[in-house]
Design a protein around this motif. Sequence first.
Motif, mmCIF file in Angstrom:
data_model
loop_
_atom_site.group_PDB
_atom_site.id
_atom_site.type_symbol
_atom_site.label_atom_id
_atom_site.label_comp_id
_atom_site.label_asym_id
_atom_site.label_seq_id
_atom_site.Cartn_x
_atom_site.Cartn_y
_atom_site.Cartn_z
ATOM 1 N N LEU A 73 77.194 -9.747 -89.529
ATOM 2 C CA LEU A 73 76.467 -10.593 -88.585
ATOM 3 C C LEU A 73 76.395 -9.942 -87.211
ATOM 4 O O LEU A 73 75.382 -10.061 -86.504
ATOM 5 N N GLN A 74 77.460 -9.271 -86.823
ATOM 6 C CA GLN A 74 77.443 -8.560 -85.538
ATOM 7 C C GLN A 74 76.384 -7.459 -85.544
ATOM 8 O O GLN A 74 75.658 -7.277 -84.556
ATOM 9 N N ASN A 75 76.269 -6.746 -86.649
ATOM 10 C CA ASN A 75 75.244 -5.704 -86.752
ATOM 11 C C ASN A 75 73.842 -6.299 -86.687
ATOM 12 O O ASN A 75 72.941 -5.731 -86.047
ATOM 13 N N ILE A 76 73.657 -7.445 -87.357
ATOM 14 C CA ILE A 76 72.345 -8.110 -87.315
ATOM 15 C C ILE A 76 72.011 -8.519 -85.882
ATOM 16 O O ILE A 76 70.876 -8.353 -85.416
ATOM 17 N N LEU A 77 73.005 -9.050 -85.166
ATOM 18 C CA LEU A 77 72.782 -9.461 -83.781
ATOM 19 C C LEU A 77 72.475 -8.253 -82.897
ATOM 20 O O LEU A 77 71.584 -8.318 -82.035
ATOM 21 N N ASN A 78 73.193 -7.146 -83.104
ATOM 22 C CA ASN A 78 72.932 -5.940 -82.310
ATOM 23 C C ASN A 78 71.518 -5.421 -82.551
ATOM 24 O O ASN A 78 70.834 -4.984 -81.608
ATOM 25 N N GLU A 79 71.076 -5.474 -83.807
ATOM 26 C CA GLU A 79 69.716 -5.036 -84.119
ATOM 27 C C GLU A 79 68.688 -5.942 -83.455
ATOM 28 O O GLU A 79 67.661 -5.478 -82.939
ATOM 29 N N ALA A 80 68.973 -7.250 -83.463
ATOM 30 C CA ALA A 80 68.041 -8.195 -82.826
ATOM 31 C C ALA A 80 67.971 -7.967 -81.320
ATOM 32 O O ALA A 80 66.889 -8.012 -80.718
ATOM 33 N N GLU A 81 69.120 -7.700 -80.693
ATOM 34 C CA GLU A 81 69.135 -7.443 -79.257
ATOM 35 C C GLU A 81 68.382 -6.153 -78.931
ATOM 36 O O GLU A 81 67.672 -6.068 -77.930
ATOM 37 N N PHE A 82 68.550 -5.152 -79.807
ATOM 38 C CA PHE A 82 67.840 -3.887 -79.589
ATOM 39 C C PHE A 82 66.330 -4.083 -79.694
ATOM 40 O O PHE A 82 65.560 -3.574 -78.865
ATOM 41 N N LEU A 83 65.891 -4.820 -80.711
ATOM 42 C CA LEU A 83 64.462 -5.064 -80.884
ATOM 43 C C LEU A 83 63.900 -5.890 -79.726
ATOM 44 O O LEU A 83 62.759 -5.682 -79.296
ATOM 45 N N LYS A 84 64.718 -6.808 -79.221
ATOM 46 C CA LYS A 84 64.273 -7.618 -78.089
ATOM 47 C C LYS A 84 64.090 -6.745 -76.845
ATOM 48 O O LYS A 84 63.084 -6.872 -76.122
ATOM 49 N N SER A 85 65.058 -5.871 -76.572
ATOM 50 C CA SER A 85 64.934 -4.975 -75.419
ATOM 51 C C SER A 85 63.770 -4.001 -75.583
ATOM 52 O O SER A 85 63.083 -3.652 -74.628
ATOM 53 N N LEU A 86 63.542 -3.567 -76.842
ATOM 54 C CA LEU A 86 62.420 -2.673 -77.121
ATOM 55 C C LEU A 86 61.102 -3.380 -76.863
ATOM 56 O O LEU A 86 60.154 -2.801 -76.322
ATOM 57 N N LYS A 87 61.036 -4.632 -77.240
ATOM 58 C CA LYS A 87 59.816 -5.433 -77.025
ATOM 59 C C LYS A 87 59.536 -5.606 -75.538
ATOM 60 O O LYS A 87 58.393 -5.527 -75.095
ATOM 61 N N GLU A 88 60.608 -5.822 -74.743
ATOM 62 C CA GLU A 88 60.429 -6.031 -73.306
ATOM 63 C C GLU A 88 60.029 -4.738 -72.603
ATOM 64 O O GLU A 88 59.260 -4.753 -71.638
ATOM 65 N N MET B 146 58.438 -2.164 -74.067
ATOM 66 C CA MET B 146 57.171 -1.660 -74.603
ATOM 67 C C MET B 146 56.292 -2.843 -74.997
ATOM 68 O O MET B 146 56.315 -3.290 -76.153
ATOM 69 N N PRO B 147 55.552 -3.405 -74.062
ATOM 70 C CA PRO B 147 54.727 -4.595 -74.348
ATOM 71 C C PRO B 147 53.744 -4.402 -75.497
ATOM 72 O O PRO B 147 53.334 -5.368 -76.130
ATOM 73 N N GLY B 148 53.368 -3.190 -75.780
ATOM 74 C CA GLY B 148 52.422 -2.949 -76.861
ATOM 75 C C GLY B 148 52.966 -3.335 -78.218
ATOM 76 O O GLY B 148 52.199 -3.512 -79.173
ATOM 77 N N LEU B 149 54.300 -3.489 -78.333
ATOM 78 C CA LEU B 149 54.912 -3.870 -79.605
ATOM 79 C C LEU B 149 55.100 -5.375 -79.723
ATOM 80 O O LEU B 149 55.744 -5.848 -80.644
ATOM 81 N N ALA B 150 54.530 -6.130 -78.799
ATOM 82 C CA ALA B 150 54.764 -7.574 -78.774
ATOM 83 C C ALA B 150 54.340 -8.245 -80.067
ATOM 84 O O ALA B 150 54.973 -9.198 -80.534
ATOM 85 N N ASP B 151 53.249 -7.776 -80.665
ATOM 86 C CA ASP B 151 52.766 -8.406 -81.898
ATOM 87 C C ASP B 151 53.496 -7.893 -83.136
ATOM 88 O O ASP B 151 53.388 -8.472 -84.215
ATOM 89 N N VAL B 152 54.214 -6.788 -82.964
ATOM 90 C CA VAL B 152 54.904 -6.193 -84.109
ATOM 91 C C VAL B 152 56.341 -6.667 -84.196
ATOM 92 O O VAL B 152 56.862 -6.965 -85.266
ATOM 93 N N VAL B 153 56.999 -6.758 -83.054
ATOM 94 C CA VAL B 153 58.411 -7.105 -83.013
ATOM 95 C C VAL B 153 58.568 -8.499 -82.426
ATOM 96 O O VAL B 153 58.209 -8.737 -81.288
ATOM 97 N N ALA B 154 59.041 -9.427 -83.192
ATOM 98 C CA ALA B 154 59.292 -10.791 -82.716
ATOM 99 C C ALA B 154 60.553 -11.312 -83.417
ATOM 100 O O ALA B 154 60.478 -11.913 -84.479
ATOM 101 N N VAL B 155 61.695 -11.041 -82.814
ATOM 102 C CA VAL B 155 62.982 -11.391 -83.421
ATOM 103 C C VAL B 155 63.693 -12.410 -82.541
ATOM 104 O O VAL B 155 63.898 -12.163 -81.354
ATOM 105 N N PRO B 156 64.063 -13.569 -83.082
ATOM 106 C CA PRO B 156 64.823 -14.530 -82.282
ATOM 107 C C PRO B 156 66.240 -14.024 -82.038
ATOM 108 O O PRO B 156 66.937 -13.638 -82.980
ATOM 109 N N SER B 157 66.646 -13.991 -80.805
ATOM 110 C CA SER B 157 67.990 -13.497 -80.500
ATOM 111 C C SER B 157 68.921 -14.612 -80.044
ATOM 112 O O SER B 157 70.091 -14.641 -80.411
ATOM 113 N N GLU B 158 68.386 -15.552 -79.234
ATOM 114 C CA GLU B 158 69.228 -16.652 -78.759
ATOM 115 C C GLU B 158 69.608 -17.591 -79.902
ATOM 116 O O GLU B 158 70.779 -17.909 -80.105
#
Length: 293
Positions: free
Chosen positions: A228-243, A245-257
């Motif tokens: 679960l910690q790894n899943i959360l770390n991946e979600a946080e990484f994808l969230k930071s990547l989305k912020e 690189m706005p161009g990935l907004a439609d590709v990356v949408a992972v709930p982190s909270e």
Amino acid sequence: MKKRFSLSKLPIHIFFVIYSLLCILPFILILSISFSNENDIINNGFALIPQHFSTDAYKQIFGNPSSLLQAYLVTIVYAVGGTLLKILIEAMMGYVLSRDICAFKKPLNTMLVITMFFNGGLIPSYIINTQWFHLGDSIWIYLLSGLMGAYNVFVFRTFFSTIPKSLIESAMLDGASEMNILRIIVIPLSKPVLATFSFMSLIAKWNDYTTSMYYITEPKLYTLQYLLQNILNEAEFLKSLKESMPGLADVVAVPSETLKYAMCILAAGPMVIVFPAFQKYFAKGMVVGAVKG
């Protein structure tokens, strides 16, 4: 005979009802957040009732159900098997130290006291477990590490010392061995302290993720908490990547909270169910076992 209701006790009943609700509300809030929409949490904050019901967080966690089920299985083996071995060894050691006929009672007590104040640290432990015992990337690291705690042994010793010696002497006169005395007389009379420390060990091992982090590289041997910690770390990484690189907004949408709270439900849920079976033993086990005999 029915008990009569007394108005003088009404404030006490009201107090405990309110107190109970205050204890339950955090669990309800966590459950509600886990089923809420990510945008609602970010924009409007937390709420006891989800504004828009969503299972996105659980879909993210169950994206690979085989890994999750494998992690549950490993965690159950770790928590249950490790607890049984730990309590067995600590109880046997406590019984030995509670017997006046033990020849090495004082040296053993001294050695255990030393371990309560000094330890080799993480690096020596890692070297011993991996280089000497070859427990790395093995299920045995979960079962054989941390098998004895000095504090638990002393509590067992004190509790066993309160058992009437006449029972043990009578069993010895009947030809019972020390192992039979422990199994037939001591263990059945020690359910409170055994149940208390069993549950404490079960909780500690269920919530442990550092053992997997230090010793395991095979994903199939990850515990639930580490997965679960790894899943959360991946979600946080994808969230930071989305912020970034706005161009990935439609590709990356992972709930982190909401993902964090869904993980709390999945991780803590089994222990919340198990707790009532051990609750009645806590007060007696901790108090009687801690009184010097």
